[in-house]
Design an enzyme around this catalytic site. Structure first.
Site, PDB file in Angstrom:
ATOM      1  N   ARG A  93       0.837  -1.254   0.019  1.00  0.00           N
ATOM      2  CA  ARG A  93      -0.143  -0.072  -0.113  1.00  0.00           C
ATOM      3  C   ARG A  93       0.881   1.311   0.018  1.00  0.00           C
ATOM      4  NH1 ARG A  93      -4.564   1.317  -1.815  1.00  0.00           N
ATOM      5  NH2 ARG A  93      -5.485   3.173  -0.824  1.00  0.00           N
ATOM      6  N   CYS A 117      -3.102  -5.037   2.221  1.00  0.00           N
ATOM      7  CA  CYS A 117      -4.043  -5.904   2.653  1.00  0.00           C
ATOM      8  C   CYS A 117      -5.487  -5.720   1.843  1.00  0.00           C
ATOM      9  CB  CYS A 117      -4.318  -5.589   4.114  1.00  0.00           C
ATOM     10  SG  CYS A 117      -3.054  -6.438   5.169  1.00  0.00           S
ATOM     11  N   ARG A 122      -9.810   0.494  -1.659  1.00  0.00           N
ATOM     12  CA  ARG A 122      -8.786   1.615  -1.221  1.00  0.00           C
ATOM     13  C   ARG A 122      -8.511   2.540  -2.038  1.00  0.00           C
ATOM     14  NH1 ARG A 122      -4.668  -1.900   2.544  1.00  0.00           N
ATOM     15  NH2 ARG A 122      -4.738   0.035   3.572  1.00  0.00           N
ATOM     16  N   PRO A 123      -9.341   3.568  -2.262  1.00  0.00           N
ATOM     17  CA  PRO A 123      -9.065   4.578  -3.373  1.00  0.00           C
ATOM     18  C   PRO A 123      -7.956   5.490  -3.031  1.00  0.00           C
ATOM     19  CG  PRO A 123     -11.251   5.156  -2.215  1.00  0.00           C
ATOM     20  CD  PRO A 123     -10.745   3.772  -1.711  1.00  0.00           C
ATOM     21  N   ILE A 124      -7.430   6.169  -3.949  1.00  0.00           N
ATOM     22  CA  ILE A 124      -6.340   7.022  -3.423  1.00  0.00           C
ATOM     23  C   ILE A 124      -6.913   8.780  -4.355  1.00  0.00           C
ATOM     24  CG2 ILE A 124      -4.498   5.682  -3.327  1.00  0.00           C
ATOM     25  CD1 ILE A 124      -3.500   6.711  -6.153  1.00  0.00           C
ATOM     26  N   ASP A 125      -8.237   8.824  -4.434  1.00  0.00           N
ATOM     27  CA  ASP A 125      -8.778   9.865  -5.017  1.00  0.00           C
ATOM     28  C   ASP A 125      -8.270  11.238  -4.184  1.00  0.00           C
ATOM     29  OD1 ASP A 125     -10.618   8.587  -3.381  1.00  0.00           O
ATOM     30  OD2 ASP A 125     -11.815  10.576  -3.359  1.00  0.00           O
ATOM     31  N   GLN A 126      -8.112  11.070  -2.997  1.00  0.00           N
ATOM     32  CA  GLN A 126      -7.770  12.399  -2.018  1.00  0.00           C
ATOM     33  C   GLN A 126      -6.411  12.799  -2.126  1.00  0.00           C
ATOM     34  OE1 GLN A 126     -10.375  14.411  -0.390  1.00  0.00           O
ATOM     35  NE2 GLN A 126     -11.525  12.734  -1.753  1.00  0.00           N
ATOM     36  N   ILE A 328     -14.132   2.395   8.880  1.00  0.00           N
ATOM     37  CA  ILE A 328     -13.176   2.567   7.946  1.00  0.00           C
ATOM     38  C   ILE A 328     -12.904   1.894   6.811  1.00  0.00           C
ATOM     39  CG2 ILE A 328     -10.488   3.344   7.880  1.00  0.00           C
ATOM     40  CD1 ILE A 328     -11.713   4.822   9.846  1.00  0.00           C
TER      41      ILE A 328
HETATM   42  N1  EPU Z   1     -10.067   7.057   1.284  1.00  0.00           N
HETATM   43  C1  EPU Z   1     -10.624   7.477   0.248  1.00  0.00           C
HETATM   44  N2  EPU Z   1     -10.082   8.101  -0.585  1.00  0.00           N
HETATM   45  C2  EPU Z   1      -8.526   8.305  -0.396  1.00  0.00           C
HETATM   46  C3  EPU Z   1      -8.036   7.746   0.473  1.00  0.00           C
HETATM   47  C4  EPU Z   1      -8.709   6.956   1.644  1.00  0.00           C
HETATM   48  O1  EPU Z   1     -11.908   7.396   0.291  1.00  0.00           O
HETATM   49  O2  EPU Z   1      -8.057   9.017  -1.479  1.00  0.00           O
HETATM   50  C5  EPU Z   1     -10.912   6.275   2.475  1.00  0.00           C
HETATM   51  C6  EPU Z   1     -10.597   4.829   2.511  1.00  0.00           C
HETATM   52  O3  EPU Z   1     -11.144   4.012   1.452  1.00  0.00           O
HETATM   53  C7  EPU Z   1     -10.709   4.462   3.975  1.00  0.00           C
HETATM   54  C8  EPU Z   1     -10.643   5.614   4.791  1.00  0.00           C
HETATM   55  O4  EPU Z   1     -10.448   6.732   3.811  1.00  0.00           O
HETATM   56  O5  EPU Z   1     -12.149   4.255   4.235  1.00  0.00           O
HETATM   57  C9  EPU Z   1      -9.278   5.735   5.548  1.00  0.00           C
HETATM   58  O6  EPU Z   1      -8.020   5.477   4.769  1.00  0.00           O
HETATM   59  P1  EPU Z   1      -6.692   5.647   4.987  1.00  0.00           P
HETATM   60  O7  EPU Z   1      -6.105   6.895   3.639  1.00  0.00           O
HETATM   61  O8  EPU Z   1      -6.701   6.520   6.289  1.00  0.00           O
HETATM   62  O9  EPU Z   1      -5.911   4.608   4.758  1.00  0.00           O
HETATM   63  P2  EPU Z   1      -4.537   4.035   4.289  1.00  0.00           P
HETATM   64  O10 EPU Z   1      -3.557   5.471   4.449  1.00  0.00           O
HETATM   65  O11 EPU Z   1      -4.658   3.845   3.231  1.00  0.00           O
HETATM   66  C10 EPU Z   1      -3.591   3.620   6.654  1.00  0.00           C
HETATM   67  C11 EPU Z   1      -2.704   2.343   7.305  1.00  0.00           C
HETATM   68  C12 EPU Z   1      -3.893   1.217   7.527  1.00  0.00           C
HETATM   69  C13 EPU Z   1      -5.001   1.824   8.427  1.00  0.00           C
HETATM   70  C14 EPU Z   1      -5.623   3.137   7.898  1.00  0.00           C
HETATM   71  C15 EPU Z   1      -6.478   3.688   8.785  1.00  0.00           C
HETATM   72  C16 EPU Z   1      -0.737   2.592   6.040  1.00  0.00           C
HETATM   73  C17 EPU Z   1       0.122   1.976   4.889  1.00  0.00           C
HETATM   74  N3  EPU Z   1      -1.770   1.594   6.033  1.00  0.00           N
HETATM   75  O12 EPU Z   1      -3.964   3.180   5.482  1.00  0.00           O
HETATM   76  O13 EPU Z   1      -3.105   0.234   8.038  1.00  0.00           O
HETATM   77  O14 EPU Z   1      -5.827   0.730   8.527  1.00  0.00           O
HETATM   78  O15 EPU Z   1      -4.504   4.015   7.628  1.00  0.00           O
HETATM   79  O16 EPU Z   1      -5.827   3.901  10.067  1.00  0.00           O
HETATM   80  O17 EPU Z   1      -0.207   3.371   6.611  1.00  0.00           O
HETATM   81  C18 EPU Z   1      -2.571  -1.804   8.840  1.00  0.00           C
HETATM   82  O18 EPU Z   1      -1.552  -1.466   9.555  1.00  0.00           O
HETATM   83  O19 EPU Z   1      -3.172  -3.027   9.171  1.00  0.00           O
HETATM   84  C19 EPU Z   1      -3.275  -1.067   7.923  1.00  0.00           C
HETATM   85  C20 EPU Z   1      -4.169  -1.495   7.215  1.00  0.00           C
END
Ligand code: EPU
Length: 420
Positions: A93, A117, A122-126, A328
């Protein structure tokens, strides 16, 4: 193929020391790309995701030396490429952090779409919205993303969802942007603060990390040398806390930051466990079966989604019926089917699960569907009657350094077996 074989039933006792946070380390490693010199990182967890990050950096031109098991020296003087190896970046990720870091450094980067995982969409639009607001253009095709900017100019960016990844990524991209960038509705997780502290130690001007409004005044350059220690992993610490409660054990957890675990401490106390914190140490113990509760996962400082499966094991053994709402991720209850194989009574639908507490779990062969699911199944195996075999443990190794060694040192009967 490797599996963990666990003979359950021994209450965990003793002390364990927590390493640096996975989710901080895998952001700070790409963040070092903003430094055109040498970064020495201490307290780095020696886990698969960190080693993968190192391989990717090396392919971009970094020179990396492990000087001991948890200390890295990274020399980013000569970064020669702007195309990250797609086979590696699509494996996990956090490869998305290369975009923010390389935009900052070289104004250009191509990476494979991030894997990691399987927790649902898991979008990255933001992230993209933030980069484009700063002046970049992006092109997504054939499983890869190419982002480029002639120049980056600070602006105000409101995150539509609270996202750890997008907050850190935009932070990385804006360190050298002209003028001031404001990230509103920012994530407040300890690793967001850690990345900001790392960058500020290098000479960046980032204010407000840890609140929902982060202000970055662009700078022209950073120092060419830094020594930094990664913040302790609150999820690793929380995993041991929940293992202590599930096994009715008594653990001293060292090298952690107790305030980062306030939401978990409060829940553990509510269900009848005991927690005492002093300095960088947490003493956690349980003498009786936990009572039922209701939990909703939330961004920090709320109850962390990354401790939800481990808490699910505790609640599967609680007196009465508990509920967890996962706010989440769409698919973070896959572990419940595995726990049910061990005798748990859990019904999950969508983002909610109902846990009808049972007296005992029984050993069974189970399959780690993702990292924290794997940690939860290990805890379940430690408290179950009989033998549990946990398969697919590559997920666990992505986030926990030598999980079986740590649990063995606490009295558990757990062994890693290599099968052909
Ligand atoms: N989201 C969007 N658009 C985006 C980015 C996120 O809609 O552009 C949504 C996601 O779909 C989700 C929410 O926002 O519903 C939160 O996502 P976030 O971006 O915070 O998650 P992440 O950065 O992809 C990190 C950790 C995860 C952890 C989450 C929440 C990393 C590499 N991963 O993921 O860790 O669950 O933050 O705290 O830092 C883990 O360690 O087991 C793990 C999955």
């Amino acid at each position: 193929m490797e599996k963990l074989v666990i003979k359950g039933g021994t209450p965990l006792r003793g002390s364990v020391s927590i390493l640096g946070a996975k989710n901080s380390a895998i952001a700070i490693l790409p963040a070092t790309l903003l430094c055109k010199g040498i970064c020495t990182l201490h307290n780095v967890p020696n886990i698969i995701d960190v080693r993968l990050s190192c391989q990717i950096l090396e392919q971009l031109g970094s020179k990396i030396t492990w000087i001991d098991n948890n200390t890295l020296i990274i020399d980013n003087t000569n970064i020669s490429k702007t195309h990250a190896p797609l086979d590696l970046t699509s494996k996990f990720r956090a490869s998305y952090y290369l975009i923010g870091a390389m935009l900052g450094r070289s104004r250009e980067i191509e990476v494979g779409l991030p894997g990691g995982c399987n927790l649902g969409a898991r979008p990255i639009d933001q992230h993209i919205k933030g980069f484009e607001a700063l002046g970049a253009t992006s092109n997504l095709s054939q499983g890869k993303i190419y982002v480029k900017a002639d120049k980056l100019v600070g602006t105000s960016i409101y995150m539509d969802v609270v996202s750890v990844g997008a907050t850190i990524n935009v932070l990385l991209a804006s360190v050298f942007a002209e003028g001031t960038t404001i990230i509103d509705n920012a994530a407040k997780e300890p690793h967001v603060v850690d990345v900001a502290n790392f960058l500020n130690s290098l000479g960046a001007d980032i204010r407000g990390a840890g609140t929902d409004l982060i202000k970055i005044n662009g700078v022209k350059s950073l120092k060419s040398n830094i020594t930094y220690s990664i913040v302790p992993d609150q999820i690793e610490a929380g995993t041991f806390m929940l293992a202590a409660i599930a096994s009715k054990g008594d653990l001293i957890i060292k090298n952690c930051i107790p305030e980062h675990l306030d939401s978990l401490t409060s829940k553990i106390t509510e269900i009848g466990g005991n927690v005492e914190a002093y300095g960088d140490t947490i003493h956690v113990w349980a003498t009786k079966r936990p009572s039922k509760t209701v939990i909703k996962t939330l961004p920090y400082p709320g109850f962390p989604t990354d401790l939800q499966p481990q808490m699910g094991v505790v609640l599967s053994l609680a007196m009465g019926t508990s509920i967890i709402n996962e706010s989440i991720w769409d698919s973070r209850f896959q572990y419940t089917a595995e726990l049910n194989k061990m005798g748990a009574h859990i019904t999950s639908q969508g983002k909610s699960a109902i846990f009808e507490g049972v007296d005992k779990l029984y050993g069974a062969p189970v399959y780690a569907t993702d990292l924290r699911a794997g940690a939860a199944l290990v805890i379940a195996g430690l408290v179950a009657d009989g033998i549990t075999e946990v398969y697919n443990i590559k997920h666990i190794d992505r986030g926990y350094e030598c999980i079986e060694k740590n649990f063995s040192s606490l009295g558990a009967n757990i062994e890693r077996i290599v099968e052909n």
